[in-house]
Scaffold this motif. Structure first.
Motif, PDB file in Angstrom:
ATOM      1  N   THR A  73      34.245  67.099   6.780  1.00 46.82           N
ATOM      2  CA  THR A  73      34.280  66.641   5.465  1.00 46.82           C
ATOM      3  C   THR A  73      35.814  66.110   5.112  1.00 46.82           C
ATOM      4  OG1 THR A  73      32.794  68.558   4.743  1.00 46.82           O
ATOM      5  CG2 THR A  73      34.347  67.555   2.975  1.00 46.82           C
ATOM      6  N   TYR A 186      34.918  61.127  -3.158  1.00 45.80           N
ATOM      7  CA  TYR A 186      33.577  61.401  -2.245  1.00 45.80           C
ATOM      8  C   TYR A 186      33.672  61.014  -0.915  1.00 45.80           C
ATOM      9  CZ  TYR A 186      31.273  62.591  -6.599  1.00 45.80           C
ATOM     10  OH  TYR A 186      30.924  63.259  -7.946  1.00 45.80           O
ATOM     11  N   PRO A 187      33.380  61.593   0.182  1.00 49.78           N
ATOM     12  CA  PRO A 187      33.321  60.917   1.528  1.00 49.78           C
ATOM     13  C   PRO A 187      32.344  59.796   1.332  1.00 49.78           C
ATOM     14  CG  PRO A 187      32.921  63.193   1.547  1.00 49.78           C
ATOM     15  CD  PRO A 187      33.121  62.996   0.231  1.00 49.78           C
ATOM     16  N   SER A 188      32.643  58.623   1.908  1.00 54.47           N
ATOM     17  CA  SER A 188      31.526  57.712   1.892  1.00 54.47           C
ATOM     18  C   SER A 188      30.445  57.776   2.989  1.00 54.47           C
ATOM     19  CB  SER A 188      32.306  56.150   1.894  1.00 54.47           C
ATOM     20  OG  SER A 188      32.741  56.166   3.169  1.00 54.47           O
ATOM     21  N   PHE A 189      29.314  57.006   2.964  1.00 54.13           N
ATOM     22  CA  PHE A 189      28.379  57.110   3.949  1.00 54.13           C
ATOM     23  C   PHE A 189      29.022  56.834   5.410  1.00 54.13           C
ATOM     24  CE2 PHE A 189      24.671  55.639   6.653  1.00 54.13           C
ATOM     25  CZ  PHE A 189      23.873  56.601   6.116  1.00 54.13           C
ATOM     26  N   LYS A 190      29.790  55.525   5.159  1.00 52.02           N
ATOM     27  CA  LYS A 190      30.400  54.896   6.469  1.00 52.02           C
ATOM     28  C   LYS A 190      31.571  55.999   7.094  1.00 52.02           C
ATOM     29  CE  LYS A 190      29.963  49.876   6.033  1.00 52.02           C
ATOM     30  NZ  LYS A 190      30.724  48.797   5.878  1.00 52.02           N
ATOM     31  N   ILE A 192      31.494  59.284   6.613  1.00 50.09           N
ATOM     32  CA  ILE A 192      30.715  60.317   7.085  1.00 50.09           C
ATOM     33  C   ILE A 192      30.452  60.193   8.575  1.00 50.09           C
ATOM     34  CG2 ILE A 192      28.749  61.822   7.059  1.00 50.09           C
ATOM     35  CD1 ILE A 192      29.006  61.499   3.811  1.00 50.09           C
TER      36      ILE A 192
ATOM     37  N   VAL B  11      27.622  67.209   5.941  1.00 48.29           N
ATOM     38  CA  VAL B  11      28.778  66.391   5.055  1.00 48.29           C
ATOM     39  C   VAL B  11      27.775  65.687   4.236  1.00 48.29           C
ATOM     40  CG1 VAL B  11      30.789  65.025   4.555  1.00 48.29           C
ATOM     41  CG2 VAL B  11      30.473  66.794   6.733  1.00 48.29           C
ATOM     42  N   LEU B  12      26.899  64.864   4.626  1.00 46.31           N
ATOM     43  CA  LEU B  12      26.395  63.718   3.805  1.00 46.31           C
ATOM     44  C   LEU B  12      25.529  64.638   2.761  1.00 46.31           C
ATOM     45  CD1 LEU B  12      25.316  60.946   3.170  1.00 46.31           C
ATOM     46  CD2 LEU B  12      23.393  61.297   4.651  1.00 46.31           C
ATOM     47  N   GLU B  14      26.095  67.422   1.465  1.00 48.01           N
ATOM     48  CA  GLU B  14      27.059  68.107   0.629  1.00 48.01           C
ATOM     49  C   GLU B  14      27.610  67.124  -0.317  1.00 48.01           C
ATOM     50  OE1 GLU B  14      28.665  71.463   3.574  1.00 48.01           O
ATOM     51  OE2 GLU B  14      30.007  69.851   2.934  1.00 48.01           O
ATOM     52  N   THR B  15      27.748  65.902   0.238  1.00 48.37           N
ATOM     53  CA  THR B  15      28.242  64.842  -0.699  1.00 48.37           C
ATOM     54  C   THR B  15      27.153  64.301  -1.624  1.00 48.37           C
ATOM     55  OG1 THR B  15      29.592  63.824   1.031  1.00 48.37           O
ATOM     56  CG2 THR B  15      29.336  62.478  -0.780  1.00 48.37           C
ATOM     57  N   ARG B  18      26.792  67.149  -4.209  1.00 50.61           N
ATOM     58  CA  ARG B  18      27.936  67.047  -5.265  1.00 50.61           C
ATOM     59  C   ARG B  18      28.048  65.893  -6.104  1.00 50.61           C
ATOM     60  NH1 ARG B  18      33.750  65.988  -2.931  1.00 50.61           N
ATOM     61  NH2 ARG B  18      34.688  64.957  -4.867  1.00 50.61           N
ATOM     62  N   PHE B  19      27.606  64.579  -5.763  1.00 47.97           N
ATOM     63  CA  PHE B  19      27.582  63.493  -6.604  1.00 47.97           C
ATOM     64  C   PHE B  19      26.608  63.895  -7.781  1.00 47.97           C
ATOM     65  CE2 PHE B  19      26.184  59.373  -7.891  1.00 47.97           C
ATOM     66  CZ  PHE B  19      27.513  58.531  -7.728  1.00 47.97           C
ATOM     67  N   THR B  22      27.936  66.440 -10.117  1.00 47.84           N
ATOM     68  CA  THR B  22      29.019  66.052 -11.031  1.00 47.84           C
ATOM     69  C   THR B  22      28.579  64.692 -11.822  1.00 47.84           C
ATOM     70  OG1 THR B  22      30.570  66.721  -8.964  1.00 47.84           O
ATOM     71  CG2 THR B  22      31.489  65.513 -10.745  1.00 47.84           C
ATOM     72  N   GLU B  23      28.006  63.745 -11.067  1.00 44.92           N
ATOM     73  CA  GLU B  23      27.876  62.505 -11.835  1.00 44.92           C
ATOM     74  C   GLU B  23      26.666  62.317 -12.483  1.00 44.92           C
ATOM     75  OE1 GLU B  23      30.621  60.588 -11.440  1.00 44.92           O
ATOM     76  OE2 GLU B  23      31.603  61.708  -9.964  1.00 44.92           O
ATOM     77  N   LEU B  52      30.078  53.959  -2.539  1.00 43.40           N
ATOM     78  CA  LEU B  52      30.093  55.125  -1.446  1.00 43.40           C
ATOM     79  C   LEU B  52      29.185  54.866  -0.537  1.00 43.40           C
ATOM     80  CD1 LEU B  52      30.552  58.115  -3.745  1.00 43.40           C
ATOM     81  CD2 LEU B  52      32.402  57.095  -2.123  1.00 43.40           C
ATOM     82  N   GLY B  53      28.383  53.902  -0.419  1.00 45.37           N
ATOM     83  CA  GLY B  53      27.280  53.433   0.469  1.00 45.37           C
ATOM     84  C   GLY B  53      26.233  54.581   0.432  1.00 45.37           C
ATOM     85  N   LEU B  54      25.902  55.173  -0.831  1.00 48.23           N
ATOM     86  CA  LEU B  54      24.722  56.201  -1.033  1.00 48.23           C
ATOM     87  C   LEU B  54      23.640  55.382  -1.576  1.00 48.23           C
ATOM     88  CD1 LEU B  54      26.822  59.093  -2.446  1.00 48.23           C
ATOM     89  CD2 LEU B  54      25.989  58.804   0.111  1.00 48.23           C
ATOM     90  N   MET B  57      19.730  54.358   1.300  1.00 48.12           N
ATOM     91  CA  MET B  57      20.175  54.909   2.680  1.00 48.12           C
ATOM     92  C   MET B  57      18.861  55.210   3.375  1.00 48.12           C
ATOM     93  SD  MET B  57      22.892  58.411   1.696  1.00 48.12           S
ATOM     94  CE  MET B  57      21.807  58.706   0.034  1.00 48.12           C
TER      95      MET B  57
END
Lengths: 259, 407
Positions: A73, A186-190, A192, B11-12, B14-15, B18-19, B22-23, B52-54, B57
């Motif tokens: 993370t 936030y960690p970005s997709f790239k 990660i 990690v993805l 969890e991200t 969390r997004f 929170t958002e 964030l590239g989300l 996907m």
């Protein structure tokens, strides 16, 4: 500028915690995640490196079972690499034992600055970072709510009960940051996807020149002798306003040393 | 068989969780009360998620998307189920796989802008007299000297108010029935396209569902998506993935979300001197819900794994559609029961989840349609559909791991 951030992988606080009935230590056999309070330190370090215009962030962590998912993370947020000390010898380490391990690992990274959270969310001793500083012979500044690096010094606004102190220290130094010092990204997709190929250097206690007499159960000077249930919350006090409620509320808060 | 999730996927997930927490979750109540997601807010969450590239996907990397496998997509889509339809659309996008049939020129105009979040598309198939019977449409596209002329009416077109163009199914050769249907890319601004009434729904507040009218809409040959006459087949081939992700996986996420609220409430709420979770009848509601959620998730993962292995997963997806949608319905119903009066009261979100859940059994093919698919194939293929030892037995050497990575 190179910054080391001490991070801890802890059992997910959302899941019910369990204590080992024999050692009274927290059971850490399940999934571990990055301690939320460490995300602030990682973010602070990334921002400082950006502001310095170069350098990298290295994570230093100790975990009993080679667990790296929490480190991913922080790597996904932008840290460049990690040093993980993982070894059965380390089981049962107290705060000082942990500090010896972290200090030895940090020495390898030769950082300009070491950042840690003020305390971990599972252990709450709050002593490890200053022990690390002492072992490394570095100045330590705690409870930072703002951190700036200016050449060879670090300027810190240090949170106090009354406000904050402005502290300046030469580098290298150990700084502990409070939650809220910065907003963790936030960690970005790239980020990660890139994190999976970032190096995690896994070391044993022996690699760091430490043995069972210094760390782990053998080296521990603290022992949890017994654990008792927290007292159930008692009924609160209802303040009925008879014209003096504000004074009684202030009195109550003063007793708690909140005011 | 390995259910381990790779670290980067963890990690993805969890991200994304969390997004959402929170958002997005803080916006839900306002959307519920006003019936719309304010455009400025929609823009803000898109920009944050997109940076964030989300966004998008599920779209292959060659089109600029995240390139997640089917298994990875359903794992992420399960997390999407923790918030509402409209917030997922704006934050994470809704780029339909049917658009991947676009040729290079079409991709520049319609697909790639969708992946970048610059344009949004809706699927316009459903008509007042053609719901589950998608081949029964009457919207007609007739050849002209320079292209096609489209006439007809659609309804229940999700997100039509926000979309800039539609993937429209139309009959190009009535004699060929389902083989005479084609898909067209029709811009909302094209002359003759009219957005009708927003049809108010029981739930899904914030997502518009419009009537759509096509009156002598003239489009050029470049608006035909894929080969003429293959529209129905394209829809069958691609909407299964959408169904698996947006109904199957999101139903699991929603059920899991509501179950979490239910379990916490049962532990906290005290009646007759004890937590209501101590009562066996409440425990049964919880236990059955835990079983429902986990069973549905396993089915979703299995169906996605079949897709990643390159196999026809239509039967699996039909089974998922029935089970996940109905499991969600059962879980939200039990949640209302456990919460009692507070479950029925609009002061809490439970009644909203109850209303939002109902459509899962209806859209993307009603439960009855998918049961029909499963039953027909069981009658045709026999044990292959349910006996692990039939049809060659277990797949011994899968080409992909459960988490979508190569073995």
């Amino acid at each position: 500028m190179n910054v080391v951030v001490c991070v801890k992988q802890i059992p997910d606080p959302a899941a019910p915690p369990a204590l080992d009935p024999g050692t009274h230590n927290l059971v850490r056999s399940g999934k571990l995640i990055l301690d939320d309070s460490d995300a602030y330190g990682v973010e602070m370090a990334l921002q400082l490196v950006d502001a310095a215009g170069g350098g990298e962030v290295t994570l230093v962590s100790m975990a009993p079972n080679g667990e790296t998912s929490g480190l991913r993370t922080a790597l996904a947020m932008g840290a460049a690499k990690a040093i993980l000390v993982s070894d059965e010898t380390l089981a049962g380490s107290d705060a000082l034992g942990t500090a010896k391990v972290l200090a030895a690992a940090i020495r390898r990274a030769e950082p300009d600055l070491v950042i840690a959270a003020t305390e971990s969310t599972d252990g709450y001793t709050g002593t490890t970072p200053v022990q690390v500083a002492e072992l490394l012979g570095l100045p330590s500044v705690t409870f930072a709510k703002k951190v700036e690096v200016d050449g060879q010094t670090v300027k810190v606004e240090r949170q106090t009960e009354a406000g904050y102190d402005e502290v300046t220290s030469p580098l290298p130094a150990v700084v502990t940051v409070t939650a809220g010092v910065v907003e963790p990204r936030y960690p970005s997709f790239k980020g990660i996807m890139a994190a999976k190929s970032k190096p995690v250097d896994t070391l044993t206690a022996a690699d760091l020149g430490l043995d069972g007499s210094q760390v782990g159960v053998g080296g521990a000077r603290q022992e949890i002798v017994s654990v008792v249930e927290a007292e159930a919350r008692s009924a609160g006090e209802v303040v009925v306003d008879e014209g003096d409620a504000h004074e009684r509320v202030i009195q109550f808060l003063e007793q708690l040393k909140i005011l | 068989m390995d259910f381990t999730v790779r670290e980067e996927m963890a990690v993805l997930l969890e991200t994304v969780r969390r997004f959402i927490a929170t958002e997005l979750a803080p916006l839900e109540q306002d959307v519920e009360e006003t019936g719309e997601l304010a455009p400025a807010t929609a823009r803000a969450i898109f920009e944050k998620s997109s940076a964030l590239g989300l966004y998008a996907m599920n779209v292959p990397e060659r089109f600029g998307g995240g390139g997640l496998s089917a298994v990875e997509t359903v794992m992420v889509e399960e997390q999407f189920g923790h918030t509402t339809d409209i917030l997922v659309r704006r934050a994470f996008g809704n780029v339909y796989e049917v658009l991947f049939a676009a040729d290079a020129v079409q991709a520049e105009r319609w697909l790639l802008p969708c992946v970048r979040g610059e344009r949004t598309a809706s699927i316009a198939i459903t008509e007042p007299n053609a719901g589950s019977d998608a081949a029964g449409i009457t919207t007609r596209a007739e050849r002209t000297g320079s292209g096609w002329r489209i006439n007809g009416a659609k309804h229940f077109i999700s997100d039509a108010a926000f979309s800039d163009f539609f993937v429209v199914s139309a009959v190009t050769d009535p004699a060929k029935k389902s083989r005479g249907i084609s898909l067209f890319l029709v811009d909302k601004a094209a002359p003759g396209v009219t957005l009708g009434r927003d049809q108010p729904m029981m739930g899904l507040r914030g997502t518009s569902h419009h009537e759509l009218f096509f009156d002598d809409v003239e489009v050029g040959p470049e608006h035909l998506l894929g080969v003429e006459g293959t529209g129905y087949a394209q829809v069958l081939a691609t909407l299964g993935r959408v169904r698996l992700a947006q109904v199957g996986a999101r139903s699991v996420g929603k059920a899991s979300h509501v179950l979490d609220l239910m379990v916490r409430y049962a532990a906290d709420r005290r009646q007759f001197g004890q937590a209501i979770g101590e009562f066996q009848m409440v425990q049964q509601l919880i236990a059955d819900s835990v079983v429902d959620v986990n069973a549905a998730r396993l089915m979703v993962l299995r169906a996605a794994w079949e897709l990643d292995a390159g196999r026809d997963a239509r039967d699996w997806i039909a089974m998922v559609k029935v089970h996940a949608a109905e499991a969600l319905g059962r879980v939200v119903d039990r949640a209302v029961q456990v919460f009692g009066g507070m479950g029925y009261c609009k002061d809490l979100s439970i009644e909203r989840y109850y209303r939002d859940a109902r459509v899962a059994r209806i859209y993307d093919g009603a439960s009855e349609i998918h049961r029909m698919v499963v039953a027909r194939h069981a009658l045709e293929s026999g044990a292959a559909l349910f006996d692990s030892m039939a049809s060659g037995g277990w797949v011994l050497e899968p080409t992909v791991a459960l988490d979508g990575g190569p073995r």
